[in-house]
Scaffold this active site. Structure first.
Site, PDB file in Angstrom:
ATOM      1  N   GLU A   1     -30.305  60.427 -12.148  1.00  0.00           N
ATOM      2  CA  GLU A   1     -30.243  61.189 -13.400  1.00  0.00           C
ATOM      3  C   GLU A   1     -31.097  60.579 -14.501  1.00  0.00           C
ATOM      4  O   GLU A   1     -31.357  61.246 -15.497  1.00  0.00           O
ATOM      5  CB  GLU A   1     -28.780  61.328 -13.859  1.00  0.00           C
ATOM      6  CG  GLU A   1     -28.108  60.086 -14.416  1.00  0.00           C
ATOM      7  CD  GLU A   1     -27.631  59.096 -13.349  1.00  0.00           C
ATOM      8  OE1 GLU A   1     -27.935  59.311 -12.157  1.00  0.00           O
ATOM      9  OE2 GLU A   1     -26.975  58.111 -13.717  1.00  0.00           O
TER      10      GLU A   1
ATOM     11  N   HIS B   1     -29.591  55.476 -10.101  1.00  0.00           N
ATOM     12  CA  HIS B   1     -29.359  56.544 -11.085  1.00  0.00           C
ATOM     13  C   HIS B   1     -30.439  57.614 -11.005  1.00  0.00           C
ATOM     14  O   HIS B   1     -31.375  57.583 -11.814  1.00  0.00           O
ATOM     15  CB  HIS B   1     -29.432  55.964 -12.497  1.00  0.00           C
ATOM     16  CG  HIS B   1     -28.387  54.990 -12.851  1.00  0.00           C
ATOM     17  ND1 HIS B   1     -27.216  55.355 -13.463  1.00  0.00           N
ATOM     18  CD2 HIS B   1     -28.338  53.661 -12.700  1.00  0.00           C
ATOM     19  CE1 HIS B   1     -26.484  54.284 -13.678  1.00  0.00           C
ATOM     20  NE2 HIS B   1     -27.139  53.235 -13.224  1.00  0.00           N
TER      21      HIS B   1
ATOM     22  N   CYS C   1     -23.867  54.648  -9.198  1.00  0.00           N
ATOM     23  CA  CYS C   1     -23.724  53.267  -9.678  1.00  0.00           C
ATOM     24  C   CYS C   1     -22.262  52.938  -9.972  1.00  0.00           C
ATOM     25  O   CYS C   1     -21.477  52.788  -9.045  1.00  0.00           O
ATOM     26  CB  CYS C   1     -24.657  53.060 -10.868  1.00  0.00           C
ATOM     27  SG  CYS C   1     -25.070  51.343 -11.126  1.00  0.00           S
TER      28      CYS C   1
HETATM   29  N1  LIG Z   1     -25.540  50.996 -13.997  1.00  0.00           N
HETATM   30  C1  LIG Z   1     -24.292  50.890 -13.674  1.00  0.00           C
HETATM   31  O1  LIG Z   1     -23.543  51.872 -13.548  1.00  0.00           O
HETATM   32  C2  LIG Z   1     -23.778  49.494 -13.562  1.00  0.00           C
HETATM   33  C3  LIG Z   1     -22.452  49.365 -12.880  1.00  0.00           C
HETATM   34  C4  LIG Z   1     -21.710  48.177 -13.426  1.00  0.00           C
HETATM   35  N2  LIG Z   1     -22.334  46.937 -13.070  1.00  0.00           N
HETATM   36  C5  LIG Z   1     -20.261  48.226 -12.964  1.00  0.00           C
HETATM   37  O2  LIG Z   1     -19.764  47.305 -12.420  1.00  0.00           O
HETATM   38  O3  LIG Z   1     -19.642  49.231 -13.132  1.00  0.00           O
END
Ligand SMILES: NC(=O)CC[C@H](N)C(=O)O
Length: 199
Positions: free
Chosen positions: A180, A178, A83
Site C-alpha cells: 500500500e 507494505h 506487516c
Molecule cells: N511496518 C510495520 O508494520 C512494523 C511492524 C512492527 N515492527 C510491529 O511489531 O508491529
C-alpha cells in the site's frame, strides 16, 4: 446482496489505514474504516494495516473488537494483514512484547522486527508467482518474517535466502511488507478475489 459493492473494512486503530483505504477504493471496493464490533460484522473482508502490532493488539482489546475479529476469522472472513497486520494474523508471535496477543488464524510463526530496528528497513523486488510479472517492489519497515508454516499455509514469496515474506491460508493473506505504500495494488486485487469468492 447480488450486485452490491464489496465492502472491505480497514482496521482503523493505528497504522497506515488511509493508504489501504485508497488502494481498495481505487480497485472499486467500498472501503471503510472499522473500529467497533458492529462494523466488523458488516464487512465482507478486512484489512489489518501496518503500524505497531503491540499497539493494535492493545487497542483492539480496549475497543472490544478483538473477539469479534477472532470469531469472524474462525467463520471464514477473508483478512489481509500487512506487516503489523501479518503479526496480528499469526497463530504464534515470536519476540512480541510481554503479554502481546494476536487474532490468529494463519498457522504460522512470525518473528517481529526480524531485520532489526528502523535503520535496517529496506526495499527490494520480489517474485510473486501468484501475481505474475513484473516483480513486486516491496518496502520492509521494521518488518516481521514467517519462520515456520503449518501444513495449510502456503508461501507466496520469499527473499533470496529463502525467508518467507508472503503467505496465504485459504482466505487469509499476509505480507511482511507494505504494497500500500509503494503503489502496488496486485496484492489487494488478489485479496478482493478472495473476498468475492467467499461472498
Ligand atoms: N511496518 C510495520 O508494520 C512494523 C511492524 C512492527 N515492527 C510491529 O511489531 O508491529
Amino acid at each position: 446482496m447480488a450486485g452490491s459493492a464489496t465492502r472491505v473494512g480497514v482496521l482503523a486503530l493505528q497504522g497506515d489505514v488511509r493508504e489501504h483505504l485508497r488502494v481498495l477504493s481505487e480497485l472499486g471496493a467500498e472501503a471503510m474504516p472499522v473500529r467497533r464490533p458492529a462494523e466488523v460484522e458488516a464487512v465482507d473482508g478486512l484489512v489489518i494495516p501496518g503500524g505497531e502490532s503491540s499497539v493494535i493488539d492493545k487497542l483492539s482489546r480496549t475497543f472490544g473488537v478483538a473477539d469479534s475479529i477472532r470469531r469472524r476469522i474462525a467463520e471464514g472472513l477473508p483478512v489481509y494483514g500487512t506487516c503489523a497486520g501479518l503479526i496480528m494474523l499469526a497463530d504464534r508471535v515470536l519476540d512480541g512484547i510481554e503479554g502481546q496477543q494476536s487474532f490468529g488464524g494463519l498457522d504460522v510463526s512470525v518473528r517481529r522486527n526480524a531485520f532489526g530496528n528502523q535503520t535496517r528497513s529496506f526495499e527490494t523486488d520480489l517474485d510473486v508467482p501468484v501475481l505474475g510479472a513484473p516483480p513486486v517492489h516491496a518496502a520492509f519497515i521494521r518488518a516481521p518474517v514467517v519462520v515456520d508454516l503449518g501444513e495449510q499455509a502456503e508461501a507466496l514469496a520469499s527473499l533470496e535466502d529463502g525467508t518467507v515474506v508472503a503467505v496465504q491460508q485459504g482466505s487469509l493473506l499476509g505480507t511482511s511488507f507494505h504494497p500500500e505504500v509503494t503503489g502496488e495494488s496486485r496484492f489487494h486485487r488478489h485479496f478482493l478475489g478472495l473476498v468475492a469468492a467467499a461472498r
